[in-house]
Design an enzyme around this catalytic site. Structure first.
Site, PDB file in Angstrom:
ATOM      1  N   ASP A  22       4.195 -21.885  17.791  1.00  0.00           N
ATOM      2  CA  ASP A  22       3.806 -23.172  17.236  1.00  0.00           C
ATOM      3  C   ASP A  22       2.607 -22.957  16.327  1.00  0.00           C
ATOM      4  OD1 ASP A  22       3.846 -26.031  17.016  1.00  0.00           O
ATOM      5  OD2 ASP A  22       2.170 -26.119  18.403  1.00  0.00           O
TER       6      ASP A  22
ATOM      7  N   ASP B 234       0.003 -25.903  15.031  1.00  0.00           N
ATOM      8  CA  ASP B 234      -1.190 -26.679  15.370  1.00  0.00           C
ATOM      9  C   ASP B 234      -1.495 -26.558  16.857  1.00  0.00           C
ATOM     10  OD1 ASP B 234      -3.184 -28.506  14.140  1.00  0.00           O
ATOM     11  OD2 ASP B 234      -2.532 -29.828  15.752  1.00  0.00           O
TER      12      ASP B 234
END
Length: 270
Positions: A12, A14
């Site tokens: 991922d 953020d």
């Protein structure tokens, strides 16, 4: 327990590599380790606002250099799904460049007249007129697709309503639930694996959220790593009915493990 060598890394963005445009310590070193190791990897995001080129530019401003072909968004996954479901179809789209460009690139026509789908993506400028049109098109038979189920997103001033919130509004008005493509739907993970021609059992998914990253990685058959630098607090991990394979303080803890086919020094406090 899965002890197959690790050939592929998914992560991922953020909360793992950046907070908005502020880099998290170790992020650039991790990306450099991936690139120098020769391992296949993709950066995944549920954000459908930006194209991979946009996201590459944003990451560069944070000091993280990632080729745009190494970025996989919920918009790209949505376009891929619709291409497989109904090639050459049409859609009424609420969203920004990320989703409109992705759909255009797979040959979709964007129209307000009898579309096959209503596609809801992320945007900072939801309009009442556009939402009303989407509701009427769904009532008329258009199939309802949404890029991701996130109900809110971060901003410097606090939370912003996101795709899931607007989808709930449309669902309340139409009685129709959307099919969400992004995490935690493991479909997004499968599409990323297919893009790399990778196998789930030799892949690790890194994320900061138990309810999206870890859940979708688990359901796609991958090993998972939760970092403590994002949404899920360490004291919340045990509240879930499933656990990540490993828990680490931050992405910096994984830099030295990237080149190893079978990392033997994971931090595992959970």
């Amino acid at each position: 327990m899965n002890d197959r060598p690790i050939e592929t890394w998914l992560t991922d963005m953020d909360g793992v590599l950046v907070h908005e445009e502020t880099p998290i310590a170790g992020a650039q070193e991790f990306v450099e380790a991936l690139q120098s190791s020769g391992r296949e990897f993709l950066l995944l995001t549920n954000n459908s606002i930006y194209t991979p080129r946009d996201l590459r530019a944003r990451l560069l401003r944070s000091g993280i250099d990632v080729p745009e072909e190494r970025i996989w968004t919920s918009a790209l996954a949505t376009a891929q799904f619709l291409l497989e479901q109904r090639p050459g179809g049409s859609a009424y789209v609420i969203g920004e460049a990320g989703i409109t460009t992705a759909l255009h690139d797979v040959g979709y026509v964007m129209t307000e007249r009898d579309p096959d789908y209503v596609v809801l993506g992320e945007t900072r400028t939801y309009s009442f007129e556009a939402i009303t049109r989407a509701i009427r098109l769904i009532e008329a038979g258009a199939r309802f697709i949404a890029t991701n189920p996130d109900v809110s997103g971060p901003s410097p001033d606090g939370s912003l309503p996101a795709t899931g919130s607007v989808a709930a509004l449309i669902s309340a008005a139409t009685g129709k639930q959307p099919y969400f493509i992004g995490k935690p739907n493991p479909l997004m993970m499968r599409s990323a694996l297919n893009r790399l021609e990778a196998h789930s059992e030799s892949t690790v998914m890194i994320g900061d959220r138990m309810d999206t990253d870890i859940k979708s990685g688990l359901e796609a058959g991958m090993r998972t790593v939760l970092v403590k630098t994002g949404s899920t607090r360490p004291d919340q991990v045990g509240d879930w009915p499933y656990l990540p394979t490993h828990v680490v303080d931050s992405i910096a803890d994984l830099v030295g493990l990237v080149g190893e086919l079978a990392p033997g020094t994971w931090a595992t406090e959970s």
